[in-house]
Design an enzyme around this catalytic site. Structure first.
Site, PDB file in Angstrom:
ATOM      1  N   ASP A  14      12.284 -70.621 -31.378  1.00  0.00           N
ATOM      2  CA  ASP A  14      11.188 -71.167 -31.064  1.00  0.00           C
ATOM      3  C   ASP A  14      11.632 -71.820 -29.750  1.00  0.00           C
ATOM      4  OD1 ASP A  14       9.304 -73.225 -30.144  1.00  0.00           O
ATOM      5  OD2 ASP A  14       8.397 -73.168 -32.242  1.00  0.00           O
ATOM      6  N   HIS A  15      11.605 -71.495 -28.692  1.00  0.00           N
ATOM      7  CA  HIS A  15      12.263 -71.991 -27.359  1.00  0.00           C
ATOM      8  C   HIS A  15      11.979 -73.146 -27.152  1.00  0.00           C
ATOM      9  CE1 HIS A  15       8.853 -70.542 -24.979  1.00  0.00           C
ATOM     10  NE2 HIS A  15       9.205 -71.261 -24.087  1.00  0.00           N
ATOM     11  N   HIS A  74       5.033 -73.362 -31.567  1.00  0.00           N
ATOM     12  CA  HIS A  74       5.651 -74.455 -30.509  1.00  0.00           C
ATOM     13  C   HIS A  74       4.855 -75.815 -30.947  1.00  0.00           C
ATOM     14  CE1 HIS A  74       7.181 -71.151 -28.669  1.00  0.00           C
ATOM     15  NE2 HIS A  74       6.391 -70.878 -27.635  1.00  0.00           N
TER      16      HIS A  74
HETATM   17  C1  BG6 Z   1       5.836 -68.067 -25.444  1.00  0.00           C
HETATM   18  C2  BG6 Z   1       4.575 -67.575 -25.409  1.00  0.00           C
HETATM   19  O1  BG6 Z   1       6.495 -68.546 -26.636  1.00  0.00           O
HETATM   20  O2  BG6 Z   1       5.792 -69.229 -24.663  1.00  0.00           O
HETATM   21  C3  BG6 Z   1       3.925 -67.092 -24.051  1.00  0.00           C
HETATM   22  O3  BG6 Z   1       4.835 -66.279 -26.119  1.00  0.00           O
HETATM   23  C4  BG6 Z   1       3.913 -68.479 -23.382  1.00  0.00           C
HETATM   24  O4  BG6 Z   1       2.403 -66.506 -24.354  1.00  0.00           O
HETATM   25  C5  BG6 Z   1       5.113 -69.073 -23.246  1.00  0.00           C
HETATM   26  O5  BG6 Z   1       3.266 -68.187 -22.070  1.00  0.00           O
HETATM   27  C6  BG6 Z   1       5.051 -70.505 -22.751  1.00  0.00           C
HETATM   28  O6  BG6 Z   1       6.493 -70.943 -22.440  1.00  0.00           O
HETATM   29  P1  BG6 Z   1       6.689 -72.063 -21.639  1.00  0.00           P
HETATM   30  O7  BG6 Z   1       8.418 -72.407 -21.744  1.00  0.00           O
HETATM   31  O8  BG6 Z   1       6.606 -71.486 -20.136  1.00  0.00           O
HETATM   32  O9  BG6 Z   1       6.001 -73.195 -21.867  1.00  0.00           O
END
Ligand code: BG6
Length: 516
Positions: free
Chosen positions: A201-202, A264
């Protein structure tokens, strides 16, 4: 509002970074968007920061029929796009570590050839059988690839040394509901055990998200007030101005609940609300996170509409440009009922959080990109300044600004110089870039390095994935069976009456987007 800048003394910085172990990374979907935009540039950053073991190599796998040379060129181009300062020397040296294998994901021969390729490349790069398999492909392919890895005995490579066992990295969403997540987990578990599985989960790799634990538990002053006695409510916001880009066919099957909320959003909620773990060990942290998720009150089917609201963007204007509505996006069903925005009110039924509402909202094509956690404290119980008309002073608000501004701010009252009773609301701000004078590392960089080191702290364990799906199960079922469409909001909206109602009926209001 006044701004106060804190200062940082160099002695206060405690930094320790361990370079990655000698591993090979096998990336399925290596010629795709995720690999080119995020993964490989992040590995390149590790390389330029001397955090990649010199024996590291990467074998890209995909359906495209391309040679090693073509793959290297496309990677170099992608890195140049994301890192304008990348030197030709670094790019050439990094490219020598890259290889490509073409084949069909459902053909057993492909995995035999990968296995043979790894034996040869391990010998060349002096890697001792330690392989990380990264699934950067659409989720419907996960089980096929994992089964083949198992059959080809690739899942147990390097098994004599537990530090060097094969690892599997799986992107979110893990499954699309409780049942499919359980099925996927069961299939994966036949080949890899939990200690080998890294569910990404980045958000957990973002510096500002990691900081939530440091902020709460490395300071003594916040913990005594971090509870229902002092906190009125918490708002967690993840809004984006962008739409769904080229991901229409994936997104239309997912929606924001599966794409962002289940993972997230709930992970951030867990970090904000969990009890202090015994130590910063992977399982101690993950035990507390899942314990917290289990305390979240279930959605009651009878009262669902008062707890969660969904919307879908229509045409509108974002950043001065006209954009199409969701249903006109490429790959989206023109009658789609998929939600692109969701707002919810949750309660955590434990002693610390009794009666404190957590308001959460996430969505696409809103006015700003903004991710933040805002903690609003209760008002002072009695104002000694009431006689001067100051009986309703604004609450203290602590904002953990996750992105694009990265920092922390605290709102408080102070005497304004001049007449005897005169007050101002001040904001004490800390901004990462101003204080640490560095560009914030890409979240994937942290996660990939941790995976190379065998550290699972920032990865989701299955019990937490399962608990999150269980919580959302009644909502998913209701929305699947509900024939009515989500309400439409114009792209570029600051807020919408439907979601405002969710919080206003409690006598509160959403924070303005991008408000500090
Ligand atoms: C991803 C989703 O996990 O996170 C995307 O699949 C989303 O839809 C993205 O745009 C948002 O990531 P960040 O790091 O730009 O907030």
């Amino acid at each position: 509002m006044e701004k106060i800048q804190p200062s940082l003394s160099r002695q206060d910085i405690i930094c320790a970074e361990t370079p990655g172990s000698p591993v090979a990374m096998v990336v399925f979907g290596a010629s795709g968007d995720l690999a080119h935009r995020k993964l490989i540039p992040s590995i390149f950053n590790l390389f330029t920061q001397d955090l990649l073991d010199e024996r590291f190599y990467l074998l890209g796998c995909g359906r495209k029929k391309i040679t090693d040379e073509q793959f290297r060129e496309s990677v170099k181009q992608a890195i140049r796009q994301s890192r304008s300062g990348a030197s030709a020397k670094d790019l050439d040296a990094f490219a020598e570590k890259l290889y490509f294998a073409s084949g069909d994901y459902d053909n057993a021969e492909f995995y035999k050839s990968i296995k043979a390729g790894l034996v040869e490349l391990d010998k060349k790069h002096k890697v001792d059988g330690c392989h990380i398999f990264y699934l950067a492909i659409p989720p419907f392919l996960y089980s096929t690839i994992v089964e083949h890895l198992g059959r080809a005995s690739l899942s147990c490579s390097g098994q004599s040394d537990s530090k060097c066992r094969a690892r599997l990295v799986v992107e979110k969403p893990f499954g699309r509901d409780l049942q499919s997540a359980a099925e996927l987990n069961e299939k994966i578990s036949r080949c890899f055990d939990e200690s080998q599985i890294y569910r990404i989960d980045h958000y957990l790799g973002k510096e500002t998200v990691q900081n939530i634990l440091m902020f709460r538990f490395a300071n003594i002053i916040f913990e005594p007030v971090w509870n229902c006695e002092y906190i009125d409510h918490v708002q967690i916001t993840i809004t984006e101005s962008m739409g769904i880009g080229h991901r229409g066919s994936y997104y239309d099957q997912a929606g924001v609940l599966r794409d962002i909320f289940q993972n997230h959003m709930l992970q951030m909620l867990a970090l904000v609300a969990m009890e202090p773990p015994a130590s910063f060990e992977a399982d101690c942290v993950r035990d507390e996170k899942v314990r917290l998720l289990r305390f979240i009150r279930s959605f009651s089917p009878g009262d669902l509409n008062n707890s969660i609201v969904r919307g879908q963007y229509g045409p509108g204007v974002v950043d001065g440009k006209h954009v199409v509505g969701y249903r006109s996006e490429l790959g989206v069903d023109q009658n789609s009922r998929t939600e692109t925005f969701v707002a919810a009110k949750l309660f955590i039924d434990n002693r610390r959080w009794q009666g404190v509402p957590f308001y959460l909202r996430a969505g696409k094509r809103l006015a700003h990109k903004d991710t933040e956690v805002a903690i609003t404290f209760k008002k002072v119980p009695h104002s000694m300044f009431a006689s001067a008309g100051l009986d309703d002073m604004p609450s203290n608000v602590l904002v953990l600004q996750i992105q694009p501004e990265e920092g922390i701010s605290l709102r408080f009252q102070a005497k304004r110089p001049g007449s005897k009773i005169c007050m101002s609301t001040l904001n004490m701000n800390f901004n990462y870039k101003d204080v640490f004078l560095v560009d914030m590392p890409e979240a994937y960089q942290r996660l990939l390095l941790d995976c190379m080191l065998g550290d699972q702290t920032l990865f989701d364990r299955y019990d937490s994935v399962e608990t999150a799906w269980r919580l959302l199960e009644p909502v998913l079922q209701r929305w699947q069976n509900d024939e009515s469409a989500p309400y439409e909001y114009p792209a570029g909206s600051e807020s919408t009456p439907e979601t405002d109602g969710l919080i206003e009926s409690d006598g509160r209001a959403w924070r303005k987007l991008a408000e500090i």
